[in-house]
Scaffold this active site. Structure first.
Site, PDB file in Angstrom:
ATOM      1  N   ASP A   1      -7.301 -25.392 -10.734  1.00 31.31           N
ATOM      2  CA  ASP A   1      -5.876 -25.710 -10.241  1.00 31.31           C
ATOM      3  C   ASP A   1      -5.126 -24.727  -9.447  1.00 31.31           C
ATOM      4  O   ASP A   1      -5.438 -23.379  -9.824  1.00 31.31           O
ATOM      5  CB  ASP A   1      -4.998 -26.226 -11.339  1.00 31.31           C
ATOM      6  CG  ASP A   1      -4.940 -25.395 -12.552  1.00 31.31           C
ATOM      7  OD1 ASP A   1      -5.712 -24.445 -12.789  1.00 31.31           O
ATOM      8  OD2 ASP A   1      -3.606 -25.612 -13.285  1.00 31.31           O
TER       9      ASP A   1
ATOM     10  N   GLU B   1      -4.687 -25.537 -15.878  1.00 31.15           N
ATOM     11  CA  GLU B   1      -4.597 -24.487 -16.689  1.00 31.15           C
ATOM     12  C   GLU B   1      -3.086 -24.141 -16.667  1.00 31.15           C
ATOM     13  O   GLU B   1      -2.133 -23.533 -17.527  1.00 31.15           O
ATOM     14  CB  GLU B   1      -5.628 -23.464 -16.466  1.00 31.15           C
ATOM     15  CG  GLU B   1      -5.361 -22.031 -17.379  1.00 31.15           C
ATOM     16  CD  GLU B   1      -4.278 -21.199 -16.904  1.00 31.15           C
ATOM     17  OE1 GLU B   1      -3.778 -20.148 -17.761  1.00 31.15           O
ATOM     18  OE2 GLU B   1      -4.036 -21.075 -15.701  1.00 31.15           O
TER      19      GLU B   1
END
Length: 407
Positions: free
Chosen positions: A78, A136
């Site tokens: 991400d 994350e």
């Protein structure tokens, strides 16, 4: 002949294409649909079992190669809500979003490792699991994958690995046993008093006054209740009270961020913060008790000494003087939720990503903090080739200690 001996076989033009495509098209936590599709597209030729959509957009790739141990390597994918200012030709095409933490490099390197293992099955044995983790940055992805039956899709690993790029001479590897990244917590505190007109403060129970006293007292917890040999941080990230210049508000809101390396210290902070807040509210004669909401929690990343003792000599043998002792990082990671779910030993390390010329200049002039962009900055960009080699070679070195070499 080992996996590292054949690492020169990596298809660098292809890997650069993958990396630049990921970098140019960042997606935030929980929105990584296209990124997940791109990862899957790069794995179509792999002889492996692939499961997707685990805990959102999570992906696991299982390469079976005979009897032996099972090792897992994780990469996150991400991005961040940061406006890119690197000026490179492959800069983010999405306004206000950027791979400013290096997750695109983590993903590219794990794709490289998968292809290398698949093409060199005669050099290893056992089972390799590549885990691509979303979300994350908000600390939710690893636990979401665990809670979505991750271990029903994969064999239980004997060891788990993770890595993160950060400032440092590109390609250098920094490792250590024990706590290498801090635990984190966020605590929202709501203090309820009694509103009144600004001209009649005696009619109020002023939550702003109490909240201000709490902010000051919180640092006394760190300064007077935590041993100097331990580590603890309490930061006030949000302080809100009122919206009118002539009204004493009825409520105040404080949001804290905590960092620790030790679960006992962490538990003491919880107790002490609630004690201080309740005491200040009692001192102000509030009739409504304060409320506490804990969120944004991440575990300590606490490397197994046993795994470190196996892997560090392999790092030293391959990277020589560029295998360095890590300094614990006060940032936090959710990676260890994965091995903790099954009490699996694990190791997490850092990979330097700063171009050599810039790093050497900054060190020689003692201006590292001034000259070197760090993670989450709009100018953070790894040196592609050296950083990629560091990530891939470190992973292969660690795997040598568990997947071995076929006779």
């Amino acid at each position: 002949m080992s996996l590292l001996d054949t690492a020169h076989q990596l298809n660098y033009p292809q890997l650069r294409r993958i990396y630049e495509d990921l970098h140019a098209h960042p997606e935030l936590s929980g929105q990584e649909h296209t990124t997940a599709e791109k990862i899957l597209a790069e794995l179509r030729s792999i002889d492996a079992t692939i499961h997707s959509s685990i805990g959102g957009y999570g992906i696991v790739v299982v390469l079976n190669n005979g009897e032996g141990k099972t090792a897992l390597m994780r990469a996150d994918f991400d991005a961040l809500p940061v406006e890119e200012k690197t000026g490179v030709s492959f800069a983010s095409t999405v306004p206000g979003k950027m791979h400013a933490c290096g997750h695109d490099m983590h993903t590219t390197s794990l794709i490289a490792v998968i292809h290398h293992l698949d093409n060199n099955r005669h050099l290893w044995r056992g089972t390799f699991i590549a885990l691509f983790q979303p979300s994350e940055e908000n600390g939710q992805g690893a636990l979401a994958m665990v809670n979505d039956n991750l271990f029903a899709h994969i064999p239980t690993p004997d060891v788990c690995f993770g890595q993160h790029i950060l400032p440092g001479r590109a390609g250098s590897i920094m490792s250590m046993p024990g706590p290498i990244m801090a635990a984190c917590d966020a605590i929202e505190i709501i203090i309820t008093g009694k509103a009144a007109h600004g001209s009649m403060p005696h009619n109020s129970l002023d939550p702003t006054y109490a909240a201000a006293a709490i902010v000051l007292r919180l640092q006394g917890i760190v300064g007077r209740e935590v041993a100097p040999s331990d580590f603890a941080v309490i930061s006030v990230g949000t302080f809100e009270a009122g919206n009118s210049h002539n009204t004493i508000p009825g409520q105040a809101r404080i949001v804290l961020n905590l960092r620790t390396y030790d679960e006992k210290v962490r538990a003491h902070l919880y107790e002490a913060i609630e004690r201080v807040v309740r005491a200040e509210c009692a001192a102000s004669n509030f009739t409504t008790p304060p409320t506490f909401r804990y969120f944004g929690q991440g575990p300590v990343t606490d490397n197994s000494h046993e795994v470190f003792n196996i892997v560090r000599p392999l790092f030293d043998a391959h990277f020589c003087s560029h295998s360095l002792d890590a300094t614990p990082w006060t940032a936090s990671e959710d990676f260890s939720y994965i091995p903790r779910a099954k009490n699996i030993p694990y190791m997490f390390w850092f990979v330097g990503s700063t171009p050599h010329e810039l790093w050497d200049k900054a060190v020689s002039e003692d201006r590292v903090h001034e000259l070197v962009p760090v993670n989450h900055m709009s100018t953070f960009l790894p040196d592609f080739r050296n950083t990629l080699d560091g990530c891939v070679h470190a992973t292969l070195a660690a795997l040598e200690g568990y997947l071995g070499t076929k006779d």
